[in-house]
Design an enzyme around this catalytic site. Structure first.
Site, PDB file in Angstrom:
ATOM      1  N   LYS A 175       0.865  -1.181   0.000  1.00 45.47           N
ATOM      2  CA  LYS A 175       0.000   0.000   0.000  1.00 45.47           C
ATOM      3  C   LYS A 175       0.906   1.237   0.000  1.00 45.47           C
ATOM      4  O   LYS A 175       1.405   1.664   1.036  1.00 45.47           O
ATOM      5  CB  LYS A 175      -0.906  -0.010   1.232  1.00 45.47           C
ATOM      6  CG  LYS A 175      -1.602   1.326   1.559  1.00 45.47           C
ATOM      7  CD  LYS A 175      -2.453   1.872   0.430  1.00 45.47           C
ATOM      8  CE  LYS A 175      -3.158   3.170   0.851  1.00 45.47           C
ATOM      9  NZ  LYS A 175      -2.239   4.353   0.853  1.00 45.47           N
ATOM     10  N   GLU A 250       9.688   2.180  10.610  1.00 42.01           N
ATOM     11  CA  GLU A 250      10.671   3.250  10.463  1.00 42.01           C
ATOM     12  C   GLU A 250       9.882   4.546  10.437  1.00 42.01           C
ATOM     13  O   GLU A 250       9.152   4.824   9.486  1.00 42.01           O
ATOM     14  CB  GLU A 250      11.474   3.038   9.178  1.00 42.01           C
ATOM     15  CG  GLU A 250      12.773   3.814   9.156  1.00 42.01           C
ATOM     16  CD  GLU A 250      12.609   5.143   8.472  1.00 42.01           C
ATOM     17  OE1 GLU A 250      12.499   6.164   9.199  1.00 42.01           O
ATOM     18  OE2 GLU A 250      12.573   5.182   7.245  1.00 42.01           O
ATOM     19  N   CYS A 284      13.208  11.254   6.519  1.00 46.33           N
ATOM     20  CA  CYS A 284      13.119  10.963   7.948  1.00 46.33           C
ATOM     21  C   CYS A 284      14.444  11.203   8.658  1.00 46.33           C
ATOM     22  O   CYS A 284      14.466  11.503   9.849  1.00 46.33           O
ATOM     23  CB  CYS A 284      12.659   9.529   8.153  1.00 46.33           C
ATOM     24  SG  CYS A 284      13.704   8.315   7.318  1.00 46.33           S
ATOM     25  N   GLU A 385       8.878  17.236  14.165  1.00 45.61           N
ATOM     26  CA  GLU A 385       9.385  16.978  12.822  1.00 45.61           C
ATOM     27  C   GLU A 385       8.647  17.859  11.818  1.00 45.61           C
ATOM     28  O   GLU A 385       7.419  17.843  11.745  1.00 45.61           O
ATOM     29  CB  GLU A 385       9.202  15.500  12.451  1.00 45.61           C
ATOM     30  CG  GLU A 385       9.818  15.143  11.117  1.00 45.61           C
ATOM     31  CD  GLU A 385       9.716  13.660  10.812  1.00 45.61           C
ATOM     32  OE1 GLU A 385      10.675  13.110  10.247  1.00 45.61           O
ATOM     33  OE2 GLU A 385       8.668  13.060  11.126  1.00 45.61           O
TER      34      GLU A 385
END
Length: 493
Positions: A175, A250, A284, A385
């Site tokens: 997905k 992750e 990331c 973030e």
């Protein structure tokens, strides 16, 4: 406008709803393709196909060496189609063509590595403490793996899951993010050509809110391998825990890039720039917190601003472009809101901070490379973030101070250290709470090196030798060879 189809059981098929979602090019602002808007029936069909394939002789009859042959064929096909796949990713998420070419040319190495590793995973004969027993272990695949990938580097992040997972003998339902699906659906066409049986790899697209629960909640899914935000990862992990699925996650990061006064300044400035601006901050592992030792703080910022102030923004398909657009409208709005948040908290803006609308960038989702100084680690811009081209610069005094600031974060994905002193490098690499520490470098990755995070940055690792075992389970077999009935196993001889 190009229209893509789901890939289920070895064939491209329309979604059950016959509904489609537009995908916009973040550089032009125009819709360039349509992807399937899948529903729960599509999700079940994809898991059905993967479950059948896992149990079929067509796939289970392949031994580990034969799976390695398929992975090598796939690697060669990726190399053959690297340019077209790279161009599709640029159209879909706005990443620079120079970076995407590099990624697509490097991705085959993961498949070659795990192809060679597939038949090197050996069980053991145990020196068991019971007489007349032969006891040994073997590794077996988990079953159906659900791979959920993010929009920033779809094929690289998918490869980190597929290569070890297929080498181990699992089947997949994929997905991709609804914001960057096209390259994954183009990629799917290569599996049949490489010789993988139908159903071993399946891809469905659509909104996570509409098909996510059907996929993560299906009891036939044995493992979920997820890359994305920590908030979404938390929901996926909670769903997986209901029936004890294996997980690899992750997630996000707020990685410190730490420059000591003795560092090579030119090298460190280049590393700071590549750490946050090379991918537009949309990674990331971005070095979004730049920690500068006080003696070099002002001069380093001056040189950094001068270097970044002349960066070329524009067409990501142009080899000379240095900063591309933000990948999608929701992320563009989020980055701008984070910039306003930094202003409100008292950080000092020294570069950028605005949308960029000059020249041929006027229709795209561009934000200027942005640098804030005078940031404290308590400010939201230092803790949340951003996932965009926004750098928070924080001063520190000593090694102890740098460690305290760096580790004072809910995240622990990566860190950078810039110093000429080997003792400092070794101490910092040990004390930093991060899954990866680069010294005098930043953003280096390899199929040989595990990657993953501490704390809220994730669970497990991707890449490296040990990763294949995350897609395997251990079985122990006891064979009794004696003539009499075995003794009570809890009575030691």
């Amino acid at each position: 406008m190009q229209r893509y189809l789901n890939y289920i059981d070895g064939a491209f098929v329309a979604p059950d709803s016959n509904a489609w979602l537009p995908s916009a090019n973040p550089y032009t602002g125009e819709n360039w393709c349509e992807i399937p808007r899948s529903n729960e029936r599509d999700a079940r069909a994809a898991v059905d196909a993967a479950s059948r394939a896992f149990r079929s002789s067509a796939w289970s009859s392949f031994n580990a060496s034969q799976r390695g042959v398929l992975l090598r064929r796939l690697a060669d096909l990726i190399t053959e189609h690297a340019e077209s796949l790279a161009c599709t990713e640029v159209r879909d998420n706005g990443k620079l063509i120079t970076e995407m070419r590099g990624q697509l040319r490097y991705i085959p190495e993961w498949f070659h590595y795990y192809a060679g590793l597939a038949d090197k995973i050996e069980g053991s004969v145990l020196p068991i403490d019971k007489q007349d027993y032969l006891t040994f272990t073997r590794y077996e695949p988990l079953g159906v793996v659900l791979a959920i990938t993010a929009w920033n580097s779809p094929l690289l992040l998918l490869t980190w899951k597929l290569a070890p997972g297929l080498a181990a003998g699992n089947t997949f339902v994929i997905k991709p993010s609804e914001y960057a699906t096209a390259s994954t659906l183009e990629f799917a066409a290569l599996f049949g050509r490489a010789g993988f049986p139908p159903g071993v790899v399946n891809v469905i697209s659509g909104y996570g809110s509409e098909i996510g629960d059907a996929l993560t909640g299906d009891s036939r899914v044995a493992k979920i391998a997820f890359t994305g935000s920590d908030s979404t990862g938390r929901r996926v992990n909670e769903q997986a825990a209901r029936d004890f699925k294996h997980v690899t996650m992750e997630l996000g990061g707020k990685s410190p890039n730490i420059v000591f006064a003795d560092a090579n300044a030119d090298q460190a400035i280049a590393g700071a720039i590549s750490g946050i601006f090379a991918a537009g901050g949309q990674t990331c592992m971005a070095g979004s917190r730049l920690l500068l030792q006080e003696p070099i703080y002002d001069e380093f910022i001056r040189r950094l601003v001068a270097a970044c102030g002349v960066a070329k923004l524009g067409d990501p398909m142009d080899d000379t472009t240095q900063v591309g657009p933000i990948a999608n409208r929701p992320q563009y709005d989020r980055v701008l809101s984070c910039i306003e948040m930094a202003h409100a908290d008292g950080a000092t803006l020294v570069l950028g901070g605005r949308p960029y609308t000059e020249g041929n960038a006027k229709r795209g989702l561009f934000i200027e490379p942005t640098i804030f100084r005078d940031v404290s680690n308590e400010m939201r811009i230092a803790r949340q973030e951003v996932f965009g081209p926004v750098l928070a610069v924080i001063p520190f005094t000593s090694e102890e101070d740098a460690v305290a600031i760096a580790n004072d974060s809910p995240y622990g994905l990566a860190a950078g250290v810039w110093t000429k002193d080997m003792g400092t490098a070794l101490r910092m690499s040990q004390r930093l709470e991060a899954g990866t520490v680069w010294v005098n470098s930043y953003r280096a990755v390899s199929y040989l090196a595990p990657f993953g995070g501490y704390k809220q940055s994730g669970i497990g690792r991707e890449s490296g030798y040990e990763m294949i075992k995350a897609y395997l389970q251990t079985k122990t077999t006891w064979i009794y060879s004696g003539e009499a009935c075995p003794d009570n196993p809890f009575v030691m001889r």
